[in-house]
Design an enzyme around this catalytic site. Structure first.
Site, PDB file in Angstrom:
ATOM      1  N   LYS A   6       0.842  -1.205   0.000  1.00  0.00           N
ATOM      2  CA  LYS A   6       0.000   0.000   0.000  1.00  0.00           C
ATOM      3  C   LYS A   6       0.876   1.254   0.000  1.00  0.00           C
ATOM      4  O   LYS A   6       0.618   2.206  -0.721  1.00  0.00           O
ATOM      5  CB  LYS A   6      -0.933  -0.007   1.219  1.00  0.00           C
ATOM      6  CG  LYS A   6      -2.056  -1.041   1.105  1.00  0.00           C
ATOM      7  CD  LYS A   6      -2.809  -1.229   2.418  1.00  0.00           C
ATOM      8  CE  LYS A   6      -3.792  -2.396   2.303  1.00  0.00           C
ATOM      9  NZ  LYS A   6      -4.438  -2.758   3.571  1.00  0.00           N
ATOM     10  N   GLN A  51      -4.631  -1.561   9.792  1.00  0.00           N
ATOM     11  CA  GLN A  51      -4.460  -2.862   9.133  1.00  0.00           C
ATOM     12  C   GLN A  51      -5.018  -3.985  10.018  1.00  0.00           C
ATOM     13  O   GLN A  51      -4.645  -4.117  11.181  1.00  0.00           O
ATOM     14  CB  GLN A  51      -2.958  -3.096   8.839  1.00  0.00           C
ATOM     15  CG  GLN A  51      -2.674  -4.383   8.108  1.00  0.00           C
ATOM     16  CD  GLN A  51      -3.305  -4.436   6.709  1.00  0.00           C
ATOM     17  OE1 GLN A  51      -3.250  -3.473   5.955  1.00  0.00           O
ATOM     18  NE2 GLN A  51      -3.918  -5.558   6.367  1.00  0.00           N
ATOM     19  N   ASP A  94     -10.995   2.801   4.363  1.00  0.00           N
ATOM     20  CA  ASP A  94     -11.316   1.378   4.177  1.00  0.00           C
ATOM     21  C   ASP A  94     -12.833   1.167   4.083  1.00  0.00           C
ATOM     22  O   ASP A  94     -13.288   0.093   3.723  1.00  0.00           O
ATOM     23  CB  ASP A  94     -10.767   0.560   5.362  1.00  0.00           C
ATOM     24  CG  ASP A  94      -9.559  -0.275   4.968  1.00  0.00           C
ATOM     25  OD1 ASP A  94      -9.349  -0.480   3.755  1.00  0.00           O
ATOM     26  OD2 ASP A  94      -8.834  -0.727   5.866  1.00  0.00           O
TER      27      ASP A  94
END
Ligand code: NAD
Length: 281
Positions: free
Chosen positions: A50, A94, A117
């Site tokens: 990422k 994460q 997200d």
């Protein structure tokens, strides 16, 4: 039957080039904060990928690597700090988190405007309402783009989703309903799975079992989207047995090089959009 591959890698690169051009025209660059807790090797790899993708297109990304034993309160305080930091446009935690941390509480604490997200309950609610203002979760958003790359109008098609996870199965089902597909969600309690999947014009598979779906499950001419990423002794495998499924499908996504790269492209897009939303012209 001749099949075509939906090349997620190529599509992802094209989308990333487009975002890069748009970012080059901005006065400042979007800024993503990534929180990585502990030393899970898979999480470390995902975060590295990422970071690299952000750098390539002009998004500033900082990874905060926090100790695996961090206390819930400390993590909450840190997220509030990032929420209040006007320089930061996107926050990503994460997953999975170490077991002692309350994942839902942590995700709910991220500002919905910075929730790149798309996991905050407010964004989930907006998604269910079909609102254009929702920040959409990256994998389902990427799947819809892949479907549109081969078929503009999905209305009236029968879509079957295998798996009902919060991050893939449920949100992709909502998005397919919004596309006017007649959508069925199946899961581990579903009886006679293949009787249902054989009716699918679009089959989205997100279960986490290598090669689980084969030609016996697939209607001739179906579009097959394989979300699974499974590490096996023979390398990375999807949830779909590609060689078997391709004999029935009209379009099919490979693993690797399918849904995975699109998930990254959608994270970048969400970060860019969050920046625009927070920045007065
Ligand atoms: P999950 O483990 O949270 O959920 C799995 C789902 O599959 C459950 O809803 C379960 O009911 C269903 N299921 C299990 N066995 C079944 C069966 N026999 N028949 C029907 N349904 C069954 O999984 P997830 O987080 O949605 O991930 C699924 C897969 O997708 C994993 O391999 C994961 O690594 C991968 N994934 C890939 C991406 C990407 O970017 N490509 C993103 C997220 C997840």
């Amino acid at each position: 039957m001749a099949y075509s591959i939906i090349n997620g890698k190529e599509l992802s690169q094209k989308i990333q080039e487009e975002i890069k051009e748009k970012i080059a025209c901005l006065k400042t660059c979007p800024h993503l904060a990534v929180i990585l807790i502990g030393d899970n090797p898979a999480s470390q790899t995902y975060v590295k990928n990422k970071e690299k993708a952000c750098q390539n297109i002009g998004i500033k990304s900082i990874t905060y690597h926090l100790d695996k034993d961090i206390k819930q309160q400390e993590l909450e305080d840190f997220i509030i700090e990032l929420n209040n930091d006007k320089q930061i446009n996107g926050i990503l935690v994460q997953l999975p988190l170490p077991k002692h941390l309350e994942t839902e509480k942590i995700l709910s604490l991220i500002s919905p405007l910075k929730d790149v997200d798309g996991f905050h309950p407010l964004n989930t609610g907006l998604l269910v309402k079909g609102s254009e203002n929702a920040i959409l979760p990256c994998t389902p958003k990427g799947i819809i783009k892949m479907l549109h790359s081969v078929k503009e109008d999905l209305s009236g098609l029968n879509a079957v989703v295998i798996g009902r996870s919060q991050i893939v199965g449920l949100p992709i089902a909502q998005l397919l309903i919004k596309e006017n597909c007649t959508t069925t969600v199946t899961h581990s309690h579903t009886k006679d799975l293949s009787a249902i999947t054989q009716n699918a014009d679009i089959l989205v598979v997100a279960i986490g079992k290598p090669d689980f779906i084969n030609k016996e499950h697939i209607k001739k001419g179906a579009i097959v989207i394989d979300v699974g990423i499974n590490k096996t002794d023979n390398g990375l495998k999807g949830d779909v047995d590609f060689d078997s499924a391709k004999t029935q499908a009209s379009y099919i996504t490979p693993v690797p090089g399918g849904v995975g790269p699109m998930t990254i492209a959608m994270l970048l897009e969400n970060t860019y959009l969050a920046y625009l939303n927070q920045t007065t012209p």
